[in-house]
Design a protein around this motif. Structure first.
Motif, PDB file in Angstrom:
ATOM      1  N   ALA A 179      25.798 -39.955 -49.252  1.00 29.04           N
ATOM      2  CA  ALA A 179      24.984 -38.909 -48.639  1.00 29.04           C
ATOM      3  C   ALA A 179      24.271 -37.703 -49.331  1.00 29.04           C
ATOM      4  O   ALA A 179      23.267 -37.116 -48.853  1.00 29.04           O
ATOM      5  CB  ALA A 179      25.693 -38.514 -47.337  1.00 29.04           C
ATOM      6  N   ASP A 180      24.854 -37.545 -50.491  1.00 30.74           N
ATOM      7  CA  ASP A 180      24.592 -36.439 -51.325  1.00 30.74           C
ATOM      8  C   ASP A 180      23.272 -36.716 -52.192  1.00 30.74           C
ATOM      9  O   ASP A 180      22.763 -36.183 -53.276  1.00 30.74           O
ATOM     10  CB  ASP A 180      25.483 -35.642 -52.166  1.00 30.74           C
ATOM     11  N   TRP A 181      22.746 -38.062 -52.139  1.00 25.94           N
ATOM     12  CA  TRP A 181      21.766 -38.551 -52.930  1.00 25.94           C
ATOM     13  C   TRP A 181      21.934 -38.591 -54.466  1.00 25.94           C
ATOM     14  O   TRP A 181      21.186 -38.473 -55.288  1.00 25.94           O
ATOM     15  CB  TRP A 181      20.445 -37.913 -52.679  1.00 25.94           C
ATOM     16  N   SER A 182      23.314 -38.715 -54.859  1.00 30.20           N
ATOM     17  CA  SER A 182      23.548 -38.751 -56.352  1.00 30.20           C
ATOM     18  C   SER A 182      23.457 -40.124 -56.777  1.00 30.20           C
ATOM     19  O   SER A 182      23.633 -40.325 -58.013  1.00 30.20           O
ATOM     20  CB  SER A 182      25.233 -38.204 -56.489  1.00 30.20           C
ATOM     21  N   GLY A 183      23.413 -41.110 -55.860  1.00 30.31           N
ATOM     22  CA  GLY A 183      23.212 -42.646 -56.663  1.00 30.31           C
ATOM     23  C   GLY A 183      24.450 -43.148 -57.138  1.00 30.31           C
ATOM     24  O   GLY A 183      25.778 -42.576 -56.774  1.00 30.31           O
ATOM     25  N   GLY A 184      24.491 -44.175 -57.822  1.00 31.40           N
ATOM     26  CA  GLY A 184      25.688 -44.774 -58.643  1.00 31.40           C
ATOM     27  C   GLY A 184      26.576 -45.505 -57.787  1.00 31.40           C
ATOM     28  O   GLY A 184      27.738 -46.028 -58.317  1.00 31.40           O
ATOM     29  N   LEU A 185      26.198 -45.987 -56.686  1.00 26.96           N
ATOM     30  CA  LEU A 185      27.100 -46.976 -55.861  1.00 26.96           C
ATOM     31  C   LEU A 185      26.630 -48.312 -56.328  1.00 26.96           C
ATOM     32  O   LEU A 185      25.555 -48.720 -56.413  1.00 26.96           O
ATOM     33  CB  LEU A 185      27.049 -46.687 -54.411  1.00 26.96           C
ATOM     34  N   ASP A 186      27.358 -49.067 -56.214  1.00 21.19           N
ATOM     35  CA  ASP A 186      27.282 -50.733 -56.845  1.00 21.19           C
ATOM     36  C   ASP A 186      27.372 -51.708 -55.642  1.00 21.19           C
ATOM     37  O   ASP A 186      28.459 -51.796 -55.261  1.00 21.19           O
ATOM     38  CB  ASP A 186      28.189 -51.053 -58.123  1.00 21.19           C
ATOM     39  N   PRO A 187      26.144 -52.330 -55.300  1.00 17.92           N
ATOM     40  CA  PRO A 187      26.264 -53.265 -54.240  1.00 17.92           C
ATOM     41  C   PRO A 187      26.658 -54.529 -54.865  1.00 17.92           C
ATOM     42  O   PRO A 187      26.885 -55.694 -53.934  1.00 17.92           O
ATOM     43  CB  PRO A 187      24.930 -53.361 -53.869  1.00 17.92           C
ATOM     44  N   GLY A 188      26.908 -54.810 -56.105  1.00 20.34           N
ATOM     45  CA  GLY A 188      27.343 -56.306 -56.615  1.00 20.34           C
ATOM     46  C   GLY A 188      26.117 -57.082 -56.350  1.00 20.34           C
ATOM     47  O   GLY A 188      26.471 -58.139 -56.087  1.00 20.34           O
TER      48      GLY A 188
END
Length: 952
Positions: A494-503
């Motif tokens: 939610a903080d718009w920091s990115g970095g998540l991996d959806p594979g």
């Protein structure tokens, strides 16, 4: 923080990592519609949201709205100030930009708003509205003094389970208001805000907002000004789809932020909280819920009444019977908790037996439907069979239906079977079995419907269309995305920091991913970008396709754009693509065009609003050039506009004695003609003439198309003529003295193909408004004459025609229906071979296809031949009807044409013609269809001179 059941909630914002430093970098765009005193506030920036601040009664900038494209009505003439700040996910600018805008006139009449609301200003004008559940924010709340969206905002369809979207608000032109609580017979109530009777009396043990049973209510409404704001006001104790607090029930008054013919944005503010509602008058999409449960044709319905049935069980995990499951009844819904796991079919049986016999016959066929739910994945058995004469429950092999039905956890399943061969039975039993269920399985069945197949209860089955019209069918070139590849993904908290991996993977043209844990829940927090090195031409039209499957219901975004600048340039952007759990959504968008030439194309999906763990598969991603149409009449392509130098030559308005001399105060600036029909106008054609001239030649060897958009403040009829500027009496392209105008409706007039009867050195465009009442305000814009350079598809052409082929035309059937599509209304139609006569019956629903008339002639139709269809239609009221000529053996799929915008003028014989038209295949017989479902009850209709002629 919770106030009256409404909690604060974050805004959804586009991607931007840092708060804007200054608002001064952005230019507000403020557009004033002086006709209705409605102002639109916007800014040309995609990555930010403007926050608009308005002055309250004390002059302080305390009222605000965060939205691009926000609209608001200002009642009084004068200069107004607005301040704009800029917001993104990281914050709001410390400064603001202030602008002043001007409202020309103080609103002196509510007629325009009443017309928007009800279709006119007389008691005969009636229009139906509903909460627009398809739009985000259709219900919302926020701080007092705002537009009421900051704390909570409903997502599309969020309140569907509570029947909110089925409620109807019916407004009449003379101030009548009717609230229809819909099929559930209930209104929805705020548990924290409402303490008044009769609502609190039905609260019971509810711990959240709840439904309260109410009767339909008829009362009144009015508009009024409060300060500078327009209000929609009702008497005390007026019902509404949502009762937000006691203040609404005591003194219902809603601030009208903006209104059009199809939408209305309202706010109820009691000084402590502001509640926000979006209403629409657009017809709701038909939703299949099985056959018509409430109809008298439902043989099962008496069994759902108190004492109407008995329920028994055989519940035997491991084939050893245990205690019966617990059951709850609520209206037509039965719910059971199956406490212990079973392993095999028939170990979790439930039997429902009607108390009063339901008899079936072998010489009939039947329809059956029901809605089933389960909290886990399980396969249900649904069986209906005969009870023996002696009351035994043995079926002896006499079974009406027997199905195994997979149920998905948390997903409603609508089961139906149609045209089932009948059985001989004096009574029947429904058997349900959930054998194989885990511990604590919760299952339900609702809206059980059993009916004689021969009885039409108004149900439209999946795959069918009301009325059976088929949209334009395009033909395509090859898929252009053969080299599509995955460029990148960007998923964020939610903080718009990115970095998540959806594979994510993209192999063999199939995109697969899983929405990662921690996803923020807003649009653009789950982006996937794919790129293909293929150019796009802004002079061409395209179609985009994709199949999207999600393991959870929700909404995603689809965008196709310029790979080199996807923020600024796109074919289209669709942020409201509804996904149903485990349902393959076949998405299509056509026709679409790039806004400039692209060297490469980007396809963007965004799954940021779906919950973590959602599994996504997207396949069959295609972009194809549209090469033509596979049927229909086609359309023309045009050259440039020829009326660039059009100017006002003269006006001539006259009293009834033809003495002239009346002044309409006409102006023609920026291509827009404006005037007011003056007092004393005579009321006849040619007593309200306007002539405009352009120094452009016209060639009798060429074909042209003429266009204009005409808006009138009163319903009526006008004349349009395009002629030789040097002799407009003797020489013309065309003369049309039957152009129907509806109050405050923008009539898009087109006449093509037309030809001058000789060479003209200059062209005159003539309008005549002499038959409209004094005081009528007229605006005409987008006046255009273009040379037809070819056809964009279809038959084109024209010609002479032979004899009428419909000599043996006969009346096949009529189908008139209330708004619930149950049918059964009688228009008293007659057809003597020459004239069709009928009266629209009381109770008609008011939608297209709720007033159908079908006539058939045993005449073949040849797809290689052009035809002309014509008829004359007279109606006792102004309105719109549908005309369709089709294949008598399959009128849903195959037609010459379908025209659902045929304007009717009260007691005026409308000469309708459509040419050239062609059948899309060979027909053995021809059907002529009229639909009068949108005309009011009591309308008398006569249709004569019905003819179909083949080209010679």
């Amino acid at each position: 923080m919770v106030i009256a059941g409404c909690a604060k909630e974050q805004f959804e914002h586009p991607v931007e990592q840092n708060a804007p430093e200054t608002a001064s970098a952005f230019e507000p765009v403020i557009t004033v519609d002086q006709e209705i005193n409605q102002v639109t506030f916007s800014v040309d920036a995609k990555a930010v949201i403007p926050v608009w601040l308005f002055q309250d009664k004390d002059g302080e900038f305390t009222e605000y709205k965060a939205q691009n494209g926000f609209k608001r009505i200002f009642a009084n003439a004068g200069d107004y100030k607005v301040r704009m700040k800029i917001m993104n996910a990281s914050g709001v600018t410390p400064d603001y930009v202030e602008k002043t805008f001007h409202i020309d006139n103080t609103i002196a009449s509510f007629d325009r708003y009443i017309t928007f609301l009800s279709g006119g200003t007389t008691a005969d004008n009636v229009k139906e509205w509903r909460v627009d559940g398809d739009e985000a924010g259709h219900m919302a709340c926020g701080p007092a003094g705002t537009v009421g969206t900051e704390w909570w905002s409903a997502k599309p369809k969020e309140k569907e389970a509570f029947g909110v979207y089925e409620d109807r608000l019916i407004f009449g032109g003379a101030g009548a208001y009717t609230y229809n609580p819909g099929e559930d017979g209930a209104t929805y109530v705020n548990i924290d805000g409402v303490t008044a009777s009769p609502f609190v009396d039905q609260k019971g043990a509810a711990t959240a907002d709840y439904n309260v049973n109410v009767d339909a209510q008829t009362t009144t409404y009015s508009f009024e000004f409060r300060g500078n704001d327009l209000y929609l006001v009702f008497p005390e104790h007026t019902l509404f789809p949502y009762i937000d607090n006691d203040d609404f029930w005591a003194k219902p008054a809603l601030h009208v932020l903006n209104i059009t013919r199809e939408s209305m944005e309202l706010v109820h503010d009691n000084g402590s909280i502001a509640w926000h509602f979006l209403l629409t008058s657009k017809a709701a999409a038909y939703v299949f819920k099985g056959f018509n449960y409430t109809a008298d044709s439902n043989l099962w319905k008496p069994a759902d009444a108190e004492g109407g049935s008995t329920v028994s069980y055989y519940y035997a995990p491991g084939w050893s019977p245990i205690a019966d499951p617990s059951m709850e009844r609520s209206g037509s819904e039965y719910t059971w908790v199956l406490p212990a796991a079973t392993a095999e079919r028939w170990q979790a049986q439930i039997f429902i037996v009607p108390t009063a016999n339901i008899s079936l016959s072998a010489d009939k066929t039947y329809d059956f439907s029901a809605i089933l739910n389960s909290n886990v994945n399980v396969t249900a058995k649904v069986k209906v069979h005969r009870m023996d004469e002696n009351g035994s429950d043995a079926d002896n092999g006499v079974v009406l239906l027997d199905y195994d039905l997979p149920l998905k956890a948390g997903e409603q399943t609508i089961f139906y079977a149609t045209d089932i061969a009948g059985i001989v039975a004096n009574n029947i039993r429904i058997v349900l079995d959930f054998g194989g269920n885990p511990d604590n399985t919760v299952v339900s069945i609702d809206r059980i419907t059993l009916k004689d197949h021969a009885i039409d209860d108004g149900t439209i089955l999946p795959g069918e269309e009301p009325g059976g019209d088929t949209p334009v069918a395009y033909t395509y070139g090859d898929n252009l995305l053969g080299e599509l590849s995955l460029k990148e993904t960007w998923f964020s908290p939610a903080d718009w920091s990115g970095g998540l991996d959806p594979g994510a993977s993209f192999e063999g043209g199939v995109l697969k991913l899983t929405v990662p844990a921690g996803v923020g829940g807003s649009e653009w927090q789950g982006q996937v970008k794919l790129v293909a090195p293929v150019p796009a031409d802004p002079e061409k039209e395209y179609a985009f396709f994709a199949e999207i499957e999600s393991s959870e219901s929700g909404v995603c975004t689809v965008k196709v754009a310029d790979a080199n600048d996807d923020s600024a340039h796109a074919f289209f952007y669709d942020n409201n693509v509804a996904l149903a759990a485990f349902d393959n959504v076949a998405y299509k968008n056509e026709p679409v065009k790039p806004d400039q030439a692209y060297e490469a194309v980007m396809v963007i999906f965004d799954f940021g609003r779906l919950p973590a763990g959602t599994q996504i598969t997207v396949k069959n991603i295609e972009l194809k050039e549209i090469t033509g149409t596979s049927g229909g009449n086609g359309g023309h392509s045009y050259g440039d506009s020829l009326l660039g130098e059009l100017s006002l030559k003269e006006t001539w308005f006259s009293p009834a004695d033809w003495s002239g001399g009346l002044d309409p105060g006409a102006s023609f600036e920026g291509g827009v003609l404006k005037l007011t029909v003056p007092a004393g106008v005579g009321g006849s054609e040619w007593q309200g003439q306007v002539k405009l001239v352009a120094p452009v030649p016209a060639d009798p060897e060429k074909e042209y198309a003429f266009f204009a958009e005409i808006e009138s403040s009163e319903s009526g009829v006008c004349t349009v003529k395009v002629a030789d500027a040097n002799d407009d009496s003797a020489h013309a392209f065309f003369y049309d003295n039957n152009v129907a105008l509806a109050a405050y409706d923008n009539v898009a007039y087109k006449n093509e193909p037309v030809k001058p009867d000789q060479a003209y050195e200059a062209v005159m465009v003539i309008f005549d408004f002499g038959r409209l009442p004094a005081g009528t305000q007229i605006t005409v814009k987008n006046i255009d004459l273009r040379e037809i350079s070819g056809t964009s598809g279809g038959n084109g052409g024209g010609g002479s025609y032979g004899d009428n082929l419909l000599g043996e035309l006969g009346l096949k059937e009529t189908w008139f229906s209330p708004s619930d599509w149950s049918g059964g209304l009688d228009p008293g139609a007659s057809f003597d071979g020459g004239a069709l006569k009928l009266t629209v019956p009381a109770g008609v629903g008011g939608s297209e296809w709720q007033g159908q008339v079908k006539l058939v002639a045993p005449v073949p139709a040849d797809p290689s031949v052009d035809y002309e269809f014509s008829c004359k239609i007279e109606s006792s009221v102004d309105g719109v009807c549908t005309v369709k000529v089709a294949d008598a053996n399959d009128d849903n799929a195959h037609a010459f044409f379908y025209d659902n915008n045929v304007a009717l003028v009260a007691y005026d014989s409308v000469a309708y013609k459509n040419e050239p038209v062609r059948p899309d295949q060979a027909y053995e017989a021809v059907m002529v269809i009229f639909d009068f479902g949108r005309l009011p009850a009591g309308t008398e209709v006569t249709v004569t001179d019905i003819a179909l002629r083949a080209a010679k």
